[in-house]
Design an enzyme around this catalytic site. Structure first.
Site, PDB file in Angstrom:
ATOM      1  N   GLU A 266     -27.056 -13.466   4.404  1.00  0.00           N
ATOM      2  CA  GLU A 266     -27.216 -14.004   5.752  1.00  0.00           C
ATOM      3  C   GLU A 266     -28.435 -13.362   6.419  1.00  0.00           C
ATOM      4  OE1 GLU A 266     -24.418 -14.487   9.755  1.00  0.00           O
ATOM      5  OE2 GLU A 266     -24.096 -12.789   8.400  1.00  0.00           O
ATOM      6  N   LYS A 341     -22.645 -21.982  10.030  1.00  0.00           N
ATOM      7  CA  LYS A 341     -21.673 -20.950  10.377  1.00  0.00           C
ATOM      8  C   LYS A 341     -20.824 -21.487  11.526  1.00  0.00           C
ATOM      9  CE  LYS A 341     -21.294 -15.975  11.277  1.00  0.00           C
ATOM     10  NZ  LYS A 341     -22.058 -14.710  11.430  1.00  0.00           N
ATOM     11  N   CYS A 375     -20.488 -15.254   6.290  1.00  0.00           N
ATOM     12  CA  CYS A 375     -20.014 -13.991   6.866  1.00  0.00           C
ATOM     13  C   CYS A 375     -18.666 -14.093   7.602  1.00  0.00           C
ATOM     14  CB  CYS A 375     -21.097 -13.434   7.787  1.00  0.00           C
ATOM     15  SG  CYS A 375     -20.893 -11.658   8.154  1.00  0.00           S
TER      16      CYS A 375
END
Length: 508
Positions: A266, A341, A375
């Site tokens: 990321e 995300k 993440c």
């Protein structure tokens, strides 16, 4: 017969000169159905049409059991077909070498040889044959010989449920279920004269997890997949070109080991923010977003040049004036797909004004179906469960964590995702320091590849792990076929055992 009396046991193809002994064995096996034996002409036809489908078990040279089968194009039959239908009025004209399902015509064990688990051997042979011939599965109409004892009080469906709960003993149905066959439908009037079953039968099915749909394309999906993870060192770069040169170096190295995927972390391009460190952090990251399109274009070219599927970590991107954290899957065939995300961290929202995305999906590749969660998204189990419901084989998690406790959240949640969703999970993060980039000062990472925890996998569920906080590449091989075996034969079956009668995870 006692096991001590067995001198020799063998499974062989049925031959026509076995017929008289076979007839005697059938008569002894079906005492409650008089004259229930195949004539010699029927056995002769089966052997000529499909010799591999006719098998006998012999103990000390004597027939102890038999399994007869044909191959059919199952779409040509309704699910409520009869035994007469499926056998072509007992002519076996329904057999087709080009069919897609192995249909069980008969299986029996002589009474004197029962209790030796010979039926399991015959069923296992059928499964191996089904896999060898690349058929979708095995199907047959299963008798319910004890149903007549309960017919006045129970409907067939109720009877089946009680058998499954062990409230009623049905040796035939219990045996079939224990061999991973599942009831699909109750069929009425299936076998004429089967009074013990009330002429009912249960359509039993076994799915071949190795079945591959025939394709005219030259390309085939791989089952053994090599993953390359980049544990990226955060270091100053004077230009986008320098950063891309470093990225190409890693891609070249990983591709040199014939990897199928390469995973970047990321915000791996965050070092480019250093030149804008004089700006507010929310403005600096928007400046960084200007490079995203060029990086994706170059990564797509790298994917083609180095013949590797690239998961380009994540980068900031502005759409309709809003800032998002996104990444791109760059396939080696030249196609690209965007992922987002969905859950931004409180820090991302507060410091950068970043928005959460809305799209969640799986991606088809030449190495199976994959999912990608950036993440923090890995810490929400509902997301990966939705992807697992779509058939995800590998979950990739590019991450960026500054402290070890932040890393531990991603690491442990990702490993949980591998266990509960019966998939592989690969995580890759960045290491090192960025003294000239505000809000990106320090990084902590240990990139890893996780597996389910079962006999075919590492006992600790870790396939490979990088050295913590050190720039390096991590390469690991994963076998997608093991996931299929786990789903069918695992010590526990997390996906199959879900109580969907009590709960489910659904999209809005």
């Amino acid at each position: 017969m006692k096991t001590g009396d067995i001198e020799h046991i063998e499974l062989k193809y049925l031959e026509l000169n076995d017929y008289q002994e076979l007839k005697t064995a059938m008569i002894s096996a079906y005492t409650n159905m008089p004259d229930s034996y195949w004539e010699e002409k029927h056995i002769s036809t089966l052997i000529k049409k499909f010799p591999k489908g006719q098998a006998v078990i012999k103990i000390n040279g004597q027939i102890a059991g038999c399994a007869l089968s044909i191959i059919v194009n199952y779409d040509e039959f309704e699910d409520d077909h009869t035994y007469r239908d499926i056998t072509g009025n007992y002519t076996f004209s329904t057999h087709s070498d080009d069919g897609d399902v192995l249909y069980g015509i008969d299986v029996f064990i002589k009474p004197a040889y029962r209790g030796l688990r010979l039926g399991r051997r015959l069923y296992d042979y059928r499964k191996e044959l089904c896999e060898e011939l690349n058929l979708k599965g095995i199907t047959f109409g299963g008798r319910m010989p004890n149903y007549s004892l309960y017919a006045e009080d129970l409907k067939p469906k109720e009877y089946i449920e009680k058998v499954k709960r062990k409230e009623i003993n049905d040796p035939v149905l219990n045996f079939q279920i224990s061999n991973n066959f599942h009831p699909a439908k109750v069929m009425r009037g299936y076998l004429e004269g089967d009074k013990a079953s009330g002429e009912y039968a249960i359509l039993m099915e076994w799915d071949n997890i190795y079945y591959k749909k025939p394709s005219r394309k030259a390309a085939t999906k791989k089952s053994n997949v090599r993953l390359g993870l980049i544990q990226w060192q955060m270091r100053p770069y004077n230009s986008l070109e320098e950063l891309l040169n470093q990225a190409e170096y890693f891609i070249d190295a990983v591709a040199g080991y014939r990897s199928d995927f390469v995973l970047f972390p990321e915000f791996f391009n965050a070092p480019l923010m250093a030149r804008d460190n004089h700006l507010k952090t929310s403005d600096a990251i928007r400046k960084l977003a200007r490079h995203t399109e060029a990086i994706v274009q170059q990564f797509s070219e790298f994917a083609i040049t180095y013949n590797i599927n690239i998961i380009a970590g994540s980068m900031p991107e502005i759409r309709d004036g809003r800032l998002y954290n996104v990444g791109y899957l760059c396939r080696r065939d030249g196609s690209t797909e965007r992922y987002e995300k969905l859950h931004v961290t409180p820090d991302e929202a507060k410091v950068w004004g970043m928005q959460g995305g809305t799209e969640l999906k799986t991606y088809d590749t030449d190495c199976g179906k994959i999912g990608i969660l950036i993440c923090y998204d890995s810490e929400f189990p509902e997301l990966s469960r939705l992807l697992a419901n779509e058939g995800m084989d590998i979950l990739f998690v590019p991450f960026l964590t500054d402290t070890q406790n932040g890393y531990s959240r991603v690491r442990h949640c990702s490993q949980a995702r591998a266990i509960e969703n019966e998939c592989y999970v690969a995580i890759a993060g960045s290491v090192g320091n960025l003294p000239n980039v505000e809000n990106m000062d320090i990084q902590f990472a240990q990139s890893m590849v996780f597996t389910p925890c079962d006999f075919s996998f590492p006992t600790n569920g870790i396939k490979a792990e990088a050295t913590p906080n050190t720039e390096m590449i991590l390469i690991a091989d994963v076998d997608l076929d093991l996931l299929k075996e786990l789903n069918q034969f695992g010590a526990v079956k997390n996906l199959r055992d879900r109580r969907t009668d009590l709960f489910e995870v659904v999209r809005k």
